[in-house]
Design a protein around this motif. Sequence first.
Motif, PDB file in Angstrom:
ATOM      1  N   LEU A   1      62.534  61.197  32.825  1.00  0.00           N
ATOM      2  CA  LEU A   1      62.845  61.837  34.182  1.00  0.00           C
ATOM      3  C   LEU A   1      62.798  60.854  35.417  1.00  0.00           C
ATOM      4  N   LEU A   2      63.437  60.900  36.343  1.00  0.00           N
ATOM      5  CA  LEU A   2      63.749  60.001  37.236  1.00  0.00           C
ATOM      6  C   LEU A   2      63.916  60.969  38.528  1.00  0.00           C
ATOM      7  N   SER A   3      63.008  60.663  39.529  1.00  0.00           N
ATOM      8  CA  SER A   3      63.250  61.110  40.896  1.00  0.00           C
ATOM      9  C   SER A   3      63.874  59.860  41.956  1.00  0.00           C
ATOM     10  N   ALA A   4      64.918  59.936  42.336  1.00  0.00           N
ATOM     11  CA  ALA A   4      65.474  59.020  43.043  1.00  0.00           C
ATOM     12  C   ALA A   4      66.978  59.289  43.629  1.00  0.00           C
ATOM     13  N   ILE A   5      67.508  58.394  44.440  1.00  0.00           N
ATOM     14  CA  ILE A   5      68.875  58.668  44.993  1.00  0.00           C
ATOM     15  C   ILE A   5      69.770  57.730  44.144  1.00  0.00           C
ATOM     16  N   PRO A   6      70.590  58.373  43.139  1.00  0.00           N
ATOM     17  CA  PRO A   6      71.252  57.363  42.435  1.00  0.00           C
ATOM     18  C   PRO A   6      71.867  56.185  43.084  1.00  0.00           C
ATOM     19  N   PHE A   7      71.740  54.961  42.751  1.00  0.00           N
ATOM     20  CA  PHE A   7      72.265  53.858  43.106  1.00  0.00           C
ATOM     21  C   PHE A   7      72.078  53.323  44.177  1.00  0.00           C
ATOM     22  N   THR A   8      70.781  53.915  44.995  1.00  0.00           N
ATOM     23  CA  THR A   8      70.556  53.562  46.302  1.00  0.00           C
ATOM     24  C   THR A   8      69.126  53.313  46.579  1.00  0.00           C
ATOM     25  N   PRO A   9      68.655  51.962  46.623  1.00  0.00           N
ATOM     26  CA  PRO A   9      67.514  51.414  46.803  1.00  0.00           C
ATOM     27  C   PRO A   9      67.013  51.597  48.225  1.00  0.00           C
ATOM     28  N   VAL A  10      66.828  52.859  48.637  1.00  0.00           N
ATOM     29  CA  VAL A  10      66.510  53.162  50.085  1.00  0.00           C
ATOM     30  C   VAL A  10      65.019  54.072  49.970  1.00  0.00           C
ATOM     31  N   ALA A  11      64.177  54.020  50.835  1.00  0.00           N
ATOM     32  CA  ALA A  11      62.996  54.731  50.747  1.00  0.00           C
ATOM     33  C   ALA A  11      63.275  55.840  51.578  1.00  0.00           C
ATOM     34  N   GLY A  12      62.584  56.892  51.263  1.00  0.00           N
ATOM     35  CA  GLY A  12      62.729  58.237  51.949  1.00  0.00           C
ATOM     36  C   GLY A  12      62.169  59.358  51.066  1.00  0.00           C
ATOM     37  N   PRO A  13      61.632  60.724  51.624  1.00  0.00           N
ATOM     38  CA  PRO A  13      61.292  61.738  51.236  1.00  0.00           C
ATOM     39  C   PRO A  13      61.859  61.915  49.809  1.00  0.00           C
ATOM     40  N   ARG A  14      60.891  62.362  48.832  1.00  0.00           N
ATOM     41  CA  ARG A  14      61.635  62.737  47.626  1.00  0.00           C
ATOM     42  C   ARG A  14      60.904  64.195  47.261  1.00  0.00           C
ATOM     43  N   LEU A  15      59.548  64.207  47.573  1.00  0.00           N
ATOM     44  CA  LEU A  15      58.826  65.693  47.547  1.00  0.00           C
ATOM     45  C   LEU A  15      59.237  66.496  48.662  1.00  0.00           C
ATOM     46  N   LEU A  16      60.385  66.897  48.872  1.00  0.00           N
ATOM     47  CA  LEU A  16      60.858  67.919  50.113  1.00  0.00           C
ATOM     48  C   LEU A  16      60.020  69.012  49.851  1.00  0.00           C
ATOM     49  N   ALA A  17      59.392  69.539  50.832  1.00  0.00           N
ATOM     50  CA  ALA A  17      58.585  70.544  50.994  1.00  0.00           C
ATOM     51  C   ALA A  17      58.446  71.191  52.511  1.00  0.00           C
ATOM     52  N   ARG A  18      58.365  72.431  52.780  1.00  0.00           N
ATOM     53  CA  ARG A  18      58.057  73.086  53.994  1.00  0.00           C
ATOM     54  C   ARG A  18      56.392  72.814  54.350  1.00  0.00           C
ATOM     55  N   ASP A  19      55.526  72.590  53.562  1.00  0.00           N
ATOM     56  CA  ASP A  19      54.193  72.366  53.881  1.00  0.00           C
ATOM     57  C   ASP A  19      53.463  71.637  52.676  1.00  0.00           C
ATOM     58  N   ALA A  20      52.167  71.323  52.834  1.00  0.00           N
ATOM     59  CA  ALA A  20      51.519  70.667  51.984  1.00  0.00           C
ATOM     60  C   ALA A  20      51.315  71.480  50.815  1.00  0.00           C
ATOM     61  N   HIS A  21      50.944  73.024  50.759  1.00  0.00           N
ATOM     62  CA  HIS A  21      50.823  73.870  49.750  1.00  0.00           C
ATOM     63  C   HIS A  21      51.871  73.794  48.778  1.00  0.00           C
TER      64      HIS A  21
END
Length: 377
Positions: free
Chosen positions: A103-123
């Motif tokens: 399993l891989l969470s990433a933007i394919p072919f794109t070595p750019v840092a950024g949010p992966r765990l997209l969420a409206r709040d900490a919960h």
Amino acid sequence: MNYRTHIASSLAEVGQAAWDALAASQERPNPFLSFAFLHALHESGSASRATGWDPHYVCLYDGETLAAALPLYLKWHSYGEYVFDWAWADAYRRHGLEYYPKLLSAIPFTPVAGPRLLARDAHARAALIEALLAMQDALQASSTHVLYPPPEHTALLQDAGFMLRSGVQFHWLNRGYRDFEQFLSSLDRKKAKNIRAERRRVAEAGIEMQRIRGADASDEDWRFFHACYVATYRAHHSTPYLNLDFFRRIGRDMPGNILLVLARRAGRPIAASLVIYGSDALYGRYWGALEYVPALHFEAAYYQPLEFCIEQGIPVFEGGAQGEHKMARGFLPTRTWSAHRLAHPAFADAVERFLAREAGGIDSYLDELTERTPFRS
């Protein structure tokens, strides 16, 4: 709160409005998280089940509202990731174990840092991590990898049992330069002289540079750019990841984030580069040429985008993966992160020991690079 979990094989199941609203609400989002970019990768077939990128986007819903989401792929190889785990896969193979699928969470072919765990709040973010762990266990995947998450998410992943790995990229910082010449004046005298010489060499070769915003790019421009992109991969005896349909799609659906740089000689295009940008950063992506001209790569892929950043007030130019040579052009070393969870206990222990040794080397490398600043004292 109990969330409803949905595993989406296509972003069409989520919808552009819901996806973009969640992505835009994150701290430091970038254009690669947009529905337009990701959907173009999938619909063009560039990142699809057929190419070994099987979308398994984890989506958590509060009623009908998208509360959290994770770009996630079931991968059957390690191409197009820029965080290399080939040695881990080979160790599994030599011991008669299957490393793929993973399993891989990433933007394919794109070595750019950024949010992966997209969420409206900490919960919702904590629930998303729990869903990711449960998914790895349910699929019996060998491992889960989260590439280029922001620093504020690495601690959350580490607390969830992920091992952290660091790397190095090179980023240019806009210090409020008035123009390109003022930027050059901030560099070490020899480095500034070399840049001026490279730009002069391109001009003396009869090359004219043209910057084309996405909204103004024609289909002919995209066909030419794609030919250049393919030529670069062929020159390195590799297979290109992205097809013409992908480039046409992003040109049509996210034109406000696209800049093409074309190099012409006697009115005829001979080379091109593509950068993607937002209000907070510009990202160097692809380059190619049908004719060789000394220093043209630096002009098209670095100096023209740098001028664009200065003119538009864009604060950062991320130069992409690798490239220590970028320091001579004003780019500075920046630490990146990835997070990894291996299911097999013995292999997890071995990788953890490897990462501890590697981290010491990365720290020393960063210290060494920092001492070699390209700027004047």
